[in-house]
Design an enzyme around this catalytic site. Structure first.
Site, PDB file in Angstrom:
ATOM      1  N   GLU A  70     -14.982   1.591  -6.871  1.00  0.00           N
ATOM      2  CA  GLU A  70     -15.000  -0.961  -6.638  1.00  0.00           C
ATOM      3  C   GLU A  70     -16.060  -1.549  -7.414  1.00  0.00           C
ATOM      4  O   GLU A  70     -17.094  -1.362  -6.853  1.00  0.00           O
ATOM      5  CB  GLU A  70     -14.786  -0.840  -5.324  1.00  0.00           C
ATOM      6  CG  GLU A  70     -14.839  -2.384  -4.022  1.00  0.00           C
ATOM      7  CD  GLU A  70     -14.228  -3.235  -5.405  1.00  0.00           C
ATOM      8  OE1 GLU A  70     -12.735  -3.217  -4.721  1.00  0.00           O
ATOM      9  OE2 GLU A  70     -14.686  -4.772  -5.139  1.00  0.00           O
TER      10      GLU A  70
ATOM     11  N   HIS B 159       1.286  -1.443   0.181  1.00  0.00           N
ATOM     12  CA  HIS B 159      -0.424  -0.301   0.220  1.00  0.00           C
ATOM     13  C   HIS B 159       0.894   1.083   0.081  1.00  0.00           C
ATOM     14  O   HIS B 159       0.329   2.091  -0.759  1.00  0.00           O
ATOM     15  CB  HIS B 159      -0.417  -0.006   1.053  1.00  0.00           C
ATOM     16  CG  HIS B 159      -2.209  -1.078   0.976  1.00  0.00           C
ATOM     17  ND1 HIS B 159      -2.317  -1.748   1.976  1.00  0.00           N
ATOM     18  CD2 HIS B 159      -2.906  -1.645   0.310  1.00  0.00           C
ATOM     19  CE1 HIS B 159      -3.711  -3.033   1.500  1.00  0.00           C
ATOM     20  NE2 HIS B 159      -3.585  -2.255   0.268  1.00  0.00           N
TER      21      HIS B 159
ATOM     22  N   ASP C 103      -5.508  -0.299  -8.586  1.00  0.00           N
ATOM     23  CA  ASP C 103      -5.643  -1.977  -6.966  1.00  0.00           C
ATOM     24  C   ASP C 103      -6.274  -3.296  -6.518  1.00  0.00           C
ATOM     25  O   ASP C 103      -7.479  -3.237  -6.880  1.00  0.00           O
ATOM     26  CB  ASP C 103      -5.465  -1.072  -5.277  1.00  0.00           C
ATOM     27  CG  ASP C 103      -5.210  -2.485  -4.254  1.00  0.00           C
ATOM     28  OD1 ASP C 103      -4.555  -3.901  -5.088  1.00  0.00           O
ATOM     29  OD2 ASP C 103      -5.471  -2.045  -3.388  1.00  0.00           O
ATOM     30  N   CYS C 104      -5.885  -3.268  -8.634  1.00  0.00           N
ATOM     31  CA  CYS C 104      -6.779  -4.978  -9.154  1.00  0.00           C
ATOM     32  C   CYS C 104      -6.587  -5.872  -8.725  1.00  0.00           C
ATOM     33  O   CYS C 104      -5.533  -5.908  -7.858  1.00  0.00           O
ATOM     34  CB  CYS C 104      -7.332  -4.603 -10.386  1.00  0.00           C
ATOM     35  SG  CYS C 104      -5.336  -4.819 -11.241  1.00  0.00           S
ATOM     36  N   THR C 105      -7.334  -6.915  -8.875  1.00  0.00           N
ATOM     37  CA  THR C 105      -6.861  -8.388  -8.174  1.00  0.00           C
ATOM     38  C   THR C 105      -6.206  -8.723  -9.960  1.00  0.00           C
ATOM     39  O   THR C 105      -5.995  -7.820 -10.758  1.00  0.00           O
ATOM     40  CB  THR C 105      -8.322  -9.683  -8.091  1.00  0.00           C
ATOM     41  OG1 THR C 105      -9.466  -9.037  -9.623  1.00  0.00           O
ATOM     42  CG2 THR C 105      -8.661  -9.162  -7.256  1.00  0.00           C
ATOM     43  N   ASP C 106      -5.776  -9.718  -9.704  1.00  0.00           N
ATOM     44  CA  ASP C 106      -4.672 -10.699 -11.034  1.00  0.00           C
ATOM     45  C   ASP C 106      -5.631 -10.705 -12.367  1.00  0.00           C
ATOM     46  O   ASP C 106      -6.893 -10.833 -12.665  1.00  0.00           O
ATOM     47  CB  ASP C 106      -4.518 -11.425 -10.888  1.00  0.00           C
ATOM     48  CG  ASP C 106      -3.552 -11.131  -9.749  1.00  0.00           C
ATOM     49  OD1 ASP C 106      -1.911 -11.944 -10.910  1.00  0.00           O
ATOM     50  OD2 ASP C 106      -3.467 -11.552  -9.045  1.00  0.00           O
TER      51      ASP C 106
ATOM     52  N   GLY D  95     -15.231  -0.631 -12.970  1.00  0.00           N
ATOM     53  CA  GLY D  95     -14.164   0.378 -13.001  1.00  0.00           C
ATOM     54  C   GLY D  95     -14.195   0.353 -14.402  1.00  0.00           C
ATOM     55  O   GLY D  95     -13.726   2.006 -15.378  1.00  0.00           O
TER      56      GLY D  95
HETATM   57  N1  AG3 Z   1      -4.152  -5.952  -4.500  1.00  0.00           N
HETATM   58  C1  AG3 Z   1      -3.254  -7.387  -5.526  1.00  0.00           C
HETATM   59  C2  AG3 Z   1      -3.257  -8.487  -5.226  1.00  0.00           C
HETATM   60  C3  AG3 Z   1      -2.641  -9.210  -6.404  1.00  0.00           C
HETATM   61  C4  AG3 Z   1      -2.169 -10.818  -5.520  1.00  0.00           C
HETATM   62  N2  AG3 Z   1      -1.137 -11.246  -7.403  1.00  0.00           N
HETATM   63  C5  AG3 Z   1      -0.252 -11.997  -7.720  1.00  0.00           C
HETATM   64  N3  AG3 Z   1       0.236 -12.486  -6.092  1.00  0.00           N
HETATM   65  N4  AG3 Z   1       0.005 -12.492  -8.474  1.00  0.00           N
HETATM   66  C6  AG3 Z   1      -4.112  -6.644  -3.428  1.00  0.00           C
HETATM   67  C7  AG3 Z   1      -5.304  -5.618  -2.749  1.00  0.00           C
HETATM   68  C8  AG3 Z   1      -4.318  -4.629  -1.486  1.00  0.00           C
HETATM   69  N5  AG3 Z   1      -5.350  -3.822  -1.411  1.00  0.00           N
END
Ligand code: AG3
Length: 281
Positions: free
Chosen positions: A105, A61, A156-159, A138
Protein backbone atom coordinates in the site's frame (compact mmCIF):
# COMPACT_ATOMS: atom_id res chain seq x y z
CA UNK A 1 -27.28 19.41 5.45
CA UNK A 2 -23.58 18.78 5.13
CA UNK A 3 -23.05 16.52 2.18
CA UNK A 4 -20.42 14.71 0.19
CA UNK A 5 -20.80 14.79 -3.58
CA UNK A 6 -18.66 12.48 -5.64
CA UNK A 7 -16.65 14.11 -8.38
CA UNK A 8 -16.01 11.11 -10.61
CA UNK A 9 -18.37 11.73 -13.54
CA UNK A 10 -19.52 14.93 -15.14
CA UNK A 11 -23.28 15.43 -14.82
CA UNK A 12 -24.08 12.33 -12.80
CA UNK A 13 -23.04 11.01 -9.45
CA UNK A 14 -24.01 10.45 -5.89
CA UNK A 15 -24.48 12.62 -2.84
CA UNK A 16 -24.31 11.24 0.68
CA UNK A 17 -25.17 13.17 3.81
CA UNK A 18 -22.24 13.72 6.13
CA UNK A 19 -24.03 13.13 9.42
CA UNK A 20 -20.73 13.33 11.27
CA UNK A 21 -17.33 13.99 9.78
CA UNK A 22 -14.90 11.68 11.58
CA UNK A 23 -11.66 12.57 9.88
CA UNK A 24 -10.46 14.62 6.97
CA UNK A 25 -6.87 14.92 5.89
CA UNK A 26 -4.63 15.66 2.96
CA UNK A 27 -2.20 12.74 3.21
CA UNK A 28 1.16 12.74 1.43
CA UNK A 29 -0.60 11.13 -1.53
CA UNK A 30 -4.28 12.05 -1.61
CA UNK A 31 -7.27 13.64 0.09
CA UNK A 32 -8.94 11.29 2.56
CA UNK A 33 -12.27 11.66 4.33
CA UNK A 34 -14.11 9.29 6.62
CA UNK A 35 -17.64 10.24 7.63
CA UNK A 36 -20.80 8.80 9.10
CA UNK A 37 -23.82 8.46 6.82
CA UNK A 38 -27.20 7.42 8.18
CA UNK A 39 -27.73 4.76 5.49
CA UNK A 40 -24.30 3.40 4.57
CA UNK A 41 -22.67 3.76 7.99
CA UNK A 42 -19.08 4.93 7.86
CA UNK A 43 -17.89 5.95 4.43
CA UNK A 44 -14.30 6.42 3.25
CA UNK A 45 -13.50 8.48 0.16
CA UNK A 46 -10.19 9.26 -1.52
CA UNK A 47 -9.81 12.28 -3.79
CA UNK A 48 -13.57 12.76 -3.90
CA UNK A 49 -14.45 9.17 -4.85
CA UNK A 50 -16.21 6.76 -2.50
CA UNK A 51 -13.93 3.80 -1.85
CA UNK A 52 -15.82 1.80 0.69
CA UNK A 53 -18.72 1.91 3.16
CA UNK A 54 -19.57 -0.24 6.13
CA UNK A 55 -22.88 -1.29 4.66
CA UNK A 56 -21.96 -2.49 1.19
CA UNK A 57 -18.24 -3.34 1.40
CA UNK A 58 -18.88 -7.08 1.68
CA UNK A 59 -20.12 -7.24 -1.92
CA UNK A 60 -16.93 -5.91 -3.47
CA UNK A 61 -14.48 -7.55 -1.08
CA UNK A 62 -16.01 -11.01 -1.32
CA UNK A 63 -16.09 -10.93 -5.13
CA UNK A 64 -12.56 -9.53 -5.45
CA UNK A 65 -11.15 -12.27 -3.22
CA UNK A 66 -13.19 -15.46 -3.30
CA UNK A 67 -13.57 -15.59 -7.08
CA UNK A 68 -9.81 -15.83 -7.78
CA UNK A 69 -8.87 -17.72 -4.61
CA UNK A 70 -11.55 -20.41 -5.03
CA UNK A 71 -10.98 -20.59 -8.80
CA UNK A 72 -7.32 -21.22 -8.10
CA UNK A 73 -8.07 -23.92 -5.57
CA UNK A 74 -4.63 -24.13 -3.96
CA UNK A 75 -3.50 -20.57 -3.37
CA UNK A 76 -0.96 -20.37 -0.57
CA UNK A 77 0.68 -17.03 -1.39
CA UNK A 78 -1.35 -13.95 -2.22
CA UNK A 79 -0.25 -10.40 -3.12
CA UNK A 80 -2.55 -7.43 -2.56
CA UNK A 81 -1.80 -4.07 -4.16
CA UNK A 82 -3.55 -1.13 -2.47
CA UNK A 83 -6.48 -2.14 -0.29
CA UNK A 84 -5.42 0.03 2.65
CA UNK A 85 -8.81 -0.29 4.36
CA UNK A 86 -8.03 -3.97 4.98
CA UNK A 87 -11.23 -5.48 3.55
CA UNK A 88 -9.41 -7.54 0.93
CA UNK A 89 -6.84 -8.76 3.46
CA UNK A 90 -9.62 -9.82 5.85
CA UNK A 91 -11.28 -11.93 3.15
CA UNK A 92 -8.02 -13.48 1.90
CA UNK A 93 -7.10 -14.58 5.42
CA UNK A 94 -10.40 -16.45 5.73
CA UNK A 95 -8.81 -19.12 3.53
CA UNK A 96 -7.00 -21.55 5.81
CA UNK A 97 -4.72 -22.76 3.01
CA UNK A 98 -3.26 -19.26 2.58
CA UNK A 99 0.16 -19.19 4.25
CA UNK A 100 1.39 -15.74 3.37
CA UNK A 101 -0.13 -12.50 2.17
CA UNK A 102 1.99 -9.54 1.13
CA UNK A 103 0.11 -6.26 0.92
CA UNK A 104 1.72 -3.29 -0.79
CA UNK A 105 0.00 0.00 0.00
CA UNK A 106 1.43 3.38 -0.92
CA UNK A 107 -0.30 5.37 1.82
CA UNK A 108 0.31 4.47 5.45
CA UNK A 109 -2.30 7.05 6.50
CA UNK A 110 -5.07 5.06 4.79
CA UNK A 111 -4.13 1.94 6.77
CA UNK A 112 -3.87 3.82 10.07
CA UNK A 113 -7.07 5.80 9.73
CA UNK A 114 -9.12 2.87 8.46
CA UNK A 115 -7.92 0.70 11.32
CA UNK A 116 -9.12 3.38 13.68
CA UNK A 117 -12.37 4.46 12.02
CA UNK A 118 -13.37 1.39 9.97
CA UNK A 119 -12.20 -1.41 12.26
CA UNK A 120 -14.67 -3.91 10.80
CA UNK A 121 -12.89 -3.77 7.45
CA UNK A 122 -9.63 -5.25 8.62
CA UNK A 123 -11.17 -7.00 11.64
CA UNK A 124 -7.71 -7.61 13.07
CA UNK A 125 -6.25 -8.84 9.77
CA UNK A 126 -3.25 -6.48 9.94
CA UNK A 127 -2.12 -8.30 13.08
CA UNK A 128 -2.35 -11.76 11.52
CA UNK A 129 1.12 -13.38 11.43
CA UNK A 130 0.48 -14.47 7.83
CA UNK A 131 0.21 -10.82 6.73
CA UNK A 132 3.20 -8.72 5.71
CA UNK A 133 2.52 -5.05 5.02
CA UNK A 134 4.87 -3.11 2.78
CA UNK A 135 4.49 0.66 2.39
CA UNK A 136 5.65 1.23 -1.15
CA UNK A 137 4.64 2.14 -4.65
CA UNK A 138 2.90 -0.87 -6.23
CA UNK A 139 4.55 -0.49 -9.63
CA UNK A 140 8.02 -0.24 -8.13
CA UNK A 141 7.34 -3.26 -5.91
CA UNK A 142 6.15 -5.60 -8.65
CA UNK A 143 9.06 -4.67 -10.88
CA UNK A 144 11.81 -4.89 -8.30
CA UNK A 145 10.79 -7.40 -5.62
CA UNK A 146 12.84 -10.58 -5.58
CA UNK A 147 10.58 -13.01 -7.35
CA UNK A 148 8.99 -15.20 -4.70
CA UNK A 149 6.02 -15.90 -6.84
CA UNK A 150 2.37 -15.63 -5.89
CA UNK A 151 -0.64 -17.76 -6.73
CA UNK A 152 -3.06 -14.84 -6.78
CA UNK A 153 -2.50 -11.08 -7.17
CA UNK A 154 -5.36 -8.70 -6.32
CA UNK A 155 -5.13 -5.03 -7.32
CA UNK A 156 -7.54 -3.13 -5.08
CA UNK A 157 -6.70 0.26 -6.49
CA UNK A 158 -8.39 3.62 -6.87
CA UNK A 159 -9.53 4.78 -10.30
CA UNK A 160 -6.97 5.70 -12.94
CA UNK A 161 -6.73 9.30 -11.75
CA UNK A 162 -4.21 10.43 -9.13
CA UNK A 163 -1.95 7.89 -7.41
CA UNK A 164 -3.95 4.95 -8.81
CA UNK A 165 -3.21 5.76 -12.43
CA UNK A 166 0.04 3.82 -12.61
CA UNK A 167 -1.79 0.69 -11.48
CA UNK A 168 -3.41 0.60 -14.92
CA UNK A 169 -0.12 0.76 -16.85
CA UNK A 170 1.57 -1.91 -18.97
CA UNK A 171 4.55 -1.59 -16.66
CA UNK A 172 2.42 -2.59 -13.67
CA UNK A 173 0.86 -5.54 -15.49
CA UNK A 174 4.27 -6.74 -16.64
CA UNK A 175 5.50 -6.67 -13.04
CA UNK A 176 2.47 -8.60 -11.83
CA UNK A 177 2.99 -11.24 -14.49
CA UNK A 178 6.59 -11.52 -13.40
CA UNK A 179 5.51 -12.20 -9.79
CA UNK A 180 2.85 -14.80 -10.64
CA UNK A 181 3.48 -18.52 -10.53
CA UNK A 182 2.57 -20.38 -13.72
CA UNK A 183 -1.23 -20.69 -13.72
CA UNK A 184 -1.52 -17.86 -11.17
CA UNK A 185 -4.45 -15.46 -11.32
CA UNK A 186 -4.42 -11.66 -11.54
CA UNK A 187 -7.55 -9.62 -10.72
CA UNK A 188 -8.03 -5.86 -10.57
CA UNK A 189 -10.73 -3.30 -9.93
CA UNK A 190 -11.57 -1.86 -13.32
CA UNK A 191 -14.24 0.79 -12.90
CA UNK A 192 -17.97 1.02 -13.55
CA UNK A 193 -18.23 0.12 -17.22
CA UNK A 194 -21.27 2.18 -18.18
CA UNK A 195 -19.62 5.29 -16.77
CA UNK A 196 -15.99 4.51 -17.63
CA UNK A 197 -16.08 2.44 -20.84
CA UNK A 198 -12.60 3.59 -21.89
CA UNK A 199 -11.11 1.90 -18.87
CA UNK A 200 -12.32 -1.49 -20.06
CA UNK A 201 -10.82 -1.01 -23.51
CA UNK A 202 -7.59 0.35 -22.13
CA UNK A 203 -7.14 -2.57 -19.75
CA UNK A 204 -8.02 -5.05 -22.47
CA UNK A 205 -5.26 -3.59 -24.63
CA UNK A 206 -2.64 -3.27 -21.93
CA UNK A 207 -3.28 -6.39 -19.86
CA UNK A 208 -4.33 -8.70 -22.70
CA UNK A 209 -0.79 -9.33 -24.01
CA UNK A 210 0.37 -10.76 -20.68
CA UNK A 211 -2.16 -13.57 -20.35
CA UNK A 212 -3.45 -16.25 -22.71
CA UNK A 213 -6.83 -15.98 -20.98
CA UNK A 214 -7.84 -12.41 -20.23
CA UNK A 215 -11.36 -11.28 -19.51
CA UNK A 216 -13.55 -9.48 -16.99
CA UNK A 217 -16.22 -10.40 -14.50
CA UNK A 218 -18.71 -8.02 -12.97
CA UNK A 219 -20.28 -7.06 -9.69
CA UNK A 220 -22.77 -4.38 -8.83
CA UNK A 221 -21.86 -2.31 -5.77
CA UNK A 222 -24.41 0.32 -4.63
CA UNK A 223 -21.86 3.04 -3.88
CA UNK A 224 -19.91 2.51 -7.11
CA UNK A 225 -22.76 4.10 -9.00
CA UNK A 226 -23.71 3.52 -12.61
CA UNK A 227 -24.24 -0.25 -12.78
CA UNK A 228 -21.79 -3.12 -12.96
CA UNK A 229 -18.20 -2.67 -12.03
CA UNK A 230 -15.77 -4.70 -14.12
CA UNK A 231 -13.08 -6.72 -12.42
CA UNK A 232 -10.20 -7.62 -14.71
CA UNK A 233 -9.10 -11.25 -14.86
CA UNK A 234 -5.83 -12.58 -16.25
CA UNK A 235 -4.51 -16.15 -16.15
CA UNK A 236 -2.58 -18.48 -18.45
CA UNK A 237 -4.83 -21.39 -17.56
CA UNK A 238 -8.27 -20.90 -19.15
CA UNK A 239 -9.72 -23.78 -17.14
CA UNK A 240 -9.52 -21.66 -13.98
CA UNK A 241 -12.13 -19.26 -15.35
CA UNK A 242 -14.57 -22.11 -15.82
CA UNK A 243 -14.22 -24.26 -12.70
CA UNK A 244 -17.63 -25.86 -12.31
CA UNK A 245 -20.09 -24.97 -9.62
CA UNK A 246 -19.81 -28.26 -7.75
CA UNK A 247 -16.03 -27.92 -7.43
CA UNK A 248 -16.38 -24.31 -6.26
CA UNK A 249 -19.00 -25.35 -3.71
CA UNK A 250 -16.70 -28.05 -2.43
CA UNK A 251 -13.79 -25.59 -2.04
CA UNK A 252 -16.07 -23.03 -0.41
CA UNK A 253 -17.14 -25.57 2.19
CA UNK A 254 -13.64 -26.82 2.77
CA UNK A 255 -12.49 -23.26 3.43
CA UNK A 256 -15.31 -22.89 5.98
CA UNK A 257 -16.62 -19.71 4.35
CA UNK A 258 -19.96 -18.11 5.12
CA UNK A 259 -20.39 -15.26 2.70
CA UNK A 260 -23.11 -12.65 2.43
CA UNK A 261 -22.75 -12.10 -1.30
CA UNK A 262 -20.53 -14.71 -2.93
CA UNK A 263 -22.06 -18.00 -4.02
CA UNK A 264 -20.54 -20.55 -6.42
CA UNK A 265 -23.42 -20.00 -8.87
CA UNK A 266 -22.86 -16.25 -8.81
CA UNK A 267 -19.13 -16.80 -9.32
CA UNK A 268 -19.81 -18.56 -12.62
CA UNK A 269 -22.51 -16.12 -13.67
CA UNK A 270 -20.30 -13.09 -13.02
CA UNK A 271 -18.24 -13.93 -16.11
CA UNK A 272 -21.26 -13.58 -18.41
CA UNK A 273 -20.93 -10.09 -19.86
CA UNK A 274 -23.70 -7.90 -21.30
CA UNK A 275 -23.50 -7.39 -25.06
CA UNK A 276 -22.43 -3.74 -24.79
CA UNK A 277 -19.43 -4.77 -22.67
CA UNK A 278 -18.48 -7.55 -25.05
CA UNK A 279 -18.62 -5.03 -27.86
CA UNK A 280 -16.04 -2.90 -26.04
CA UNK A 281 -13.54 -5.76 -25.92
N1 AG3 B 1 -11.32 0.51 -4.45
C1 AG3 B 1 -12.10 0.69 -5.65
C2 AG3 B 1 -13.00 1.90 -5.65
C3 AG3 B 1 -13.37 2.31 -7.02
C4 AG3 B 1 -14.44 3.31 -7.06
N2 AG3 B 1 -14.60 3.66 -8.39
C5 AG3 B 1 -15.77 3.97 -8.98
N3 AG3 B 1 -16.84 4.16 -8.32
N4 AG3 B 1 -15.71 4.08 -10.26
C6 AG3 B 1 -12.07 0.29 -3.29
C7 AG3 B 1 -11.25 -0.01 -2.09
C8 AG3 B 1 -11.97 -0.97 -1.24
N5 AG3 B 1 -11.09 -1.81 -0.52
Amino acid sequence: MKAFTETLSDGYGQTLSIDTCLFELQTDHQHLIIFQNRFFGRVMALDGIVQTTERDEFIYHEMMVHVPVLAHGQATRVLIIGGGDGGILREVLKHPQVEQVVQVEIDQAVIDLCQEYLPGHSAGAFDDPRAEIVIADGVAYVNTATPAPFDVIISDCTDPVGPGEVLFSSEFYAGCKRLLKPGGIFVAQNGVVFMQPDELQMTRQRLGPYFTDQSFYTVSVPTYVGGNMALAWGCDDAAKRWVDEAALAERYQRAGLTCRYYTPALHRAAFALPAFMQALL
